[in-house]
Scaffold this motif. Structure first.
Motif, PDB file in Angstrom:
ATOM      1  N   VAL A  82      -0.539   9.210  10.984  1.00 37.66           N
ATOM      2  CA  VAL A  82      -0.719  10.019  12.505  1.00 37.66           C
ATOM      3  C   VAL A  82      -2.336   8.933  12.925  1.00 37.66           C
ATOM      4  N   ALA A  83      -2.811   9.578  12.389  1.00 42.75           N
ATOM      5  CA  ALA A  83      -4.097   8.788  12.396  1.00 42.75           C
ATOM      6  C   ALA A  83      -4.456   6.843  13.178  1.00 42.75           C
ATOM      7  N   LEU A  84      -3.498   6.460  12.112  1.00 39.60           N
ATOM      8  CA  LEU A  84      -2.598   5.155  12.920  1.00 39.60           C
ATOM      9  C   LEU A  84      -1.944   4.794  13.414  1.00 39.60           C
ATOM     10  N   ALA A  85      -1.477   5.407  13.994  1.00 42.06           N
ATOM     11  CA  ALA A  85      -0.154   6.089  15.390  1.00 42.06           C
ATOM     12  C   ALA A  85      -0.863   5.611  16.973  1.00 42.06           C
ATOM     13  N   TYR A  86      -2.028   6.874  16.854  1.00 42.78           N
ATOM     14  CA  TYR A  86      -2.230   6.575  17.734  1.00 42.78           C
ATOM     15  C   TYR A  86      -4.285   5.672  17.707  1.00 42.78           C
ATOM     16  N   ALA A  87      -3.997   5.571  16.619  1.00 42.35           N
ATOM     17  CA  ALA A  87      -5.420   4.824  17.021  1.00 42.35           C
ATOM     18  C   ALA A  87      -4.499   2.824  16.861  1.00 42.35           C
ATOM     19  N   GLN A  88      -3.615   2.421  17.131  1.00 41.76           N
ATOM     20  CA  GLN A  88      -3.016   1.068  17.472  1.00 41.76           C
ATOM     21  C   GLN A  88      -2.757   1.313  19.114  1.00 41.76           C
ATOM     22  N   ASP A  89      -2.152   2.937  19.229  1.00 40.02           N
ATOM     23  CA  ASP A  89      -2.111   3.169  20.906  1.00 40.02           C
ATOM     24  C   ASP A  89      -3.429   2.512  21.279  1.00 40.02           C
ATOM     25  N   ALA A  90      -4.701   2.620  20.685  1.00 40.61           N
ATOM     26  CA  ALA A  90      -5.846   3.417  21.251  1.00 40.61           C
ATOM     27  C   ALA A  90      -6.500   1.216  21.276  1.00 40.61           C
ATOM     28  N   GLY A  91      -6.019   0.563  20.651  1.00 39.87           N
ATOM     29  CA  GLY A  91      -5.444  -1.283  20.403  1.00 39.87           C
ATOM     30  C   GLY A  91      -7.130  -0.978  19.547  1.00 39.87           C
ATOM     31  N   LEU A  92      -7.221  -0.069  18.341  1.00 37.55           N
ATOM     32  CA  LEU A  92      -8.086   0.422  17.433  1.00 37.55           C
ATOM     33  C   LEU A  92      -7.683  -0.767  16.048  1.00 37.55           C
ATOM     34  N   VAL A  93      -6.544  -1.073  15.567  1.00 36.11           N
ATOM     35  CA  VAL A  93      -5.822  -1.762  14.472  1.00 36.11           C
ATOM     36  C   VAL A  93      -5.644  -3.089  14.664  1.00 36.11           C
ATOM     37  N   PRO A  94      -6.316  -4.136  15.001  1.00 37.15           N
ATOM     38  CA  PRO A  94      -5.669  -5.590  15.270  1.00 37.15           C
ATOM     39  C   PRO A  94      -4.876  -5.804  14.256  1.00 37.15           C
ATOM     40  N   TRP A  95      -3.708  -6.273  14.281  1.00 40.10           N
ATOM     41  CA  TRP A  95      -2.985  -7.051  12.767  1.00 40.10           C
ATOM     42  C   TRP A  95      -3.998  -7.839  12.305  1.00 40.10           C
ATOM     43  N   ASP A  96      -3.867  -8.462  11.298  1.00 40.11           N
ATOM     44  CA  ASP A  96      -4.891  -9.796  11.092  1.00 40.11           C
ATOM     45  C   ASP A  96      -3.812 -10.704  10.353  1.00 40.11           C
ATOM     46  N   GLY A  97      -2.070 -10.678  10.468  1.00 42.98           N
ATOM     47  CA  GLY A  97      -1.611 -11.441  10.851  1.00 42.98           C
ATOM     48  C   GLY A  97      -0.588 -12.005   9.492  1.00 42.98           C
ATOM     49  N   LEU A  98      -1.222 -11.429   8.350  1.00 46.37           N
ATOM     50  CA  LEU A  98      -0.751 -11.280   7.460  1.00 46.37           C
ATOM     51  C   LEU A  98       0.169 -10.468   7.101  1.00 46.37           C
ATOM     52  N   TRP A  99       1.628 -11.050   6.052  1.00 46.36           N
ATOM     53  CA  TRP A  99       2.848 -10.468   6.169  1.00 46.36           C
ATOM     54  C   TRP A  99       2.786 -10.017   4.311  1.00 46.36           C
ATOM     55  N   ARG A 100       2.484  -8.691   3.822  1.00 51.61           N
ATOM     56  CA  ARG A 100       2.408  -8.591   2.379  1.00 51.61           C
ATOM     57  C   ARG A 100       3.721  -8.558   1.703  1.00 51.61           C
ATOM     58  N   LEU A 101       4.082  -9.728   1.390  1.00 48.88           N
ATOM     59  CA  LEU A 101       5.570  -8.786   0.006  1.00 48.88           C
ATOM     60  C   LEU A 101       4.848  -8.091  -1.663  1.00 48.88           C
ATOM     61  N   TYR A 102       6.047  -7.322  -1.628  1.00 47.02           N
ATOM     62  CA  TYR A 102       6.239  -6.499  -2.671  1.00 47.02           C
ATOM     63  C   TYR A 102       7.236  -6.827  -3.172  1.00 47.02           C
ATOM     64  N   THR A 103       7.113  -7.061  -5.038  1.00 45.19           N
ATOM     65  CA  THR A 103       8.046  -7.288  -5.236  1.00 45.19           C
ATOM     66  C   THR A 103       8.251  -7.022  -6.968  1.00 45.19           C
ATOM     67  N   PHE A 104       9.384  -6.614  -7.459  1.00 46.70           N
ATOM     68  CA  PHE A 104       9.375  -5.748  -8.431  1.00 46.70           C
ATOM     69  C   PHE A 104      10.972  -5.597  -9.160  1.00 46.70           C
ATOM     70  N   SER A 105      10.934  -6.111 -10.559  1.00 45.78           N
ATOM     71  CA  SER A 105      11.644  -5.857 -12.080  1.00 45.78           C
ATOM     72  C   SER A 105      11.802  -5.268 -12.722  1.00 45.78           C
ATOM     73  N   VAL A 106      12.443  -3.998 -12.718  1.00 45.07           N
ATOM     74  CA  VAL A 106      12.059  -2.764 -13.913  1.00 45.07           C
ATOM     75  C   VAL A 106      13.254  -2.316 -14.449  1.00 45.07           C
ATOM     76  N   PRO A 107      12.980  -2.795 -15.851  1.00 52.55           N
ATOM     77  CA  PRO A 107      14.518  -2.633 -16.885  1.00 52.55           C
ATOM     78  C   PRO A 107      14.637  -0.972 -16.388  1.00 52.55           C
TER      79      PRO A 107
END
Length: 280
Positions: A82-107
């Protein structure tokens, strides 16, 4: 009336105090005020207990509910969303330009942990690029450790960061975001909330009980929207962005209700003051 009514689970989760406890007589009284019988509330309590979110101490109306550590972590994550949504709307959380990749292989013998990772990544707004590989513009490691357990994350999850992400049919950040997180789907998720805001009267003749019922219905619709919103950085969204307007309308209604009703835990969970917190 709005298509989104207060669900038993919403009522239960609304009644916890800052210490993470809720008296069952209070839970049932709030449920009755919004037209819910005791039986569906008891069923919601049993399901939340089975999910490990809470535990019940005592029986009947003299008992109480206590959030588990997992329940507190889940609640804290929701508050950060909730806090993030409103912080984004207020322009307080600029994107750092990075894509985060998450991968896993679980037995296969540990498929419950694999399922926990998939569920957590999806809940946190990441999308699959391939089997066992997900992407998000946000750093989700802390939330993943809370949702899927630090042991599971530490054992199986591999992460990477990239400044460029392309694939069949998309190049560039905005095209990538539009391809992976179609904006129409997120906009549609906010339609029930917009309808609820338009249909719920907040005039001076509304009683405190009626206002609490309205708050619960709005919270249900807001949660429905937020659970389907990946909260993409503003740099990756179309402009103007309809969900931002709906959230502003919700904030105005919520502030008005909060000033005229008892201090349910629900109001703290949906605190709409912008803050630079949450996913980054």
């Amino acid at each position: 009336m709005s298509a989104y009514k207060a669900a038993p689970r919403t009522v239960v989760e609304a009644c916890f105090d800052p210490q993470g406890t809720a008296a069952l007589d209070y839970v049932y009284d709030v449920a009755a005020a919004v037209g819910l019988a005791d039986q569906p509330v008891r069923l919601a309590v049993r399901r939340l207990e089975a999910a490990g979110t809470l535990r019940q101490e005592g029986r009947g109306r003299k008992g109480r509910l206590v959030l588990t550590d997992a329940g507190r972590l889940r609640s804290d994550t929701d508050v950060r969303f909730v806090a993030l949504a409103y912080a984004q709307d207020a322009g307080l959380v600029p994107w750092d330009g990075l894509w985060r990749l998450y991968t896993f292989s679980v037995p296969e013998r540990h498929r419950s942990e694999r399922d926990a990772l998939r569920t957590a990544l999806t809940r946190l707004g990441a999308v699959p690029l391939a089997p066992g590989a997900y992407v998000s513009p946000h750093d989700l490691l802390d939330e993943l450790a809370a949702e899927a357990s630090a042991r599971t994350v530490g054992t199986y999850l591999i992460t990477a960061e990239a400044t460029r992400l392309t694939g069949p049919g998309f190049t560039g950040p905005t095209a990538t975001a539009e391809h992976l997180w179609p904006p129409a789907e997120t906009v549609e998720a906010y339609r029930p909330l917009a309808e609820a805001l338009a249909e719920e009267p907040l005039g001076p003749d509304r009683s405190p009980v009626e206002l609490v019922a309205t708050a619960l219905r709005l919270a249900e619709a807001f949660t429905h929207a937020l659970e389907r919103d990946p909260l993409l950085p503003p740099e990756l969204r179309p402009t103007p962005w309809p969900p931002s307007r709906v959230r502003r309308d919700f904030q105005e209604a919520w502030t008005a209700i909060r000033g005229r009703t008892p201090d349910l835990s629900l109001f703290r969970a949906f605190d709409t003051e912008p803050a630079a917190t949450g996913r980054s």
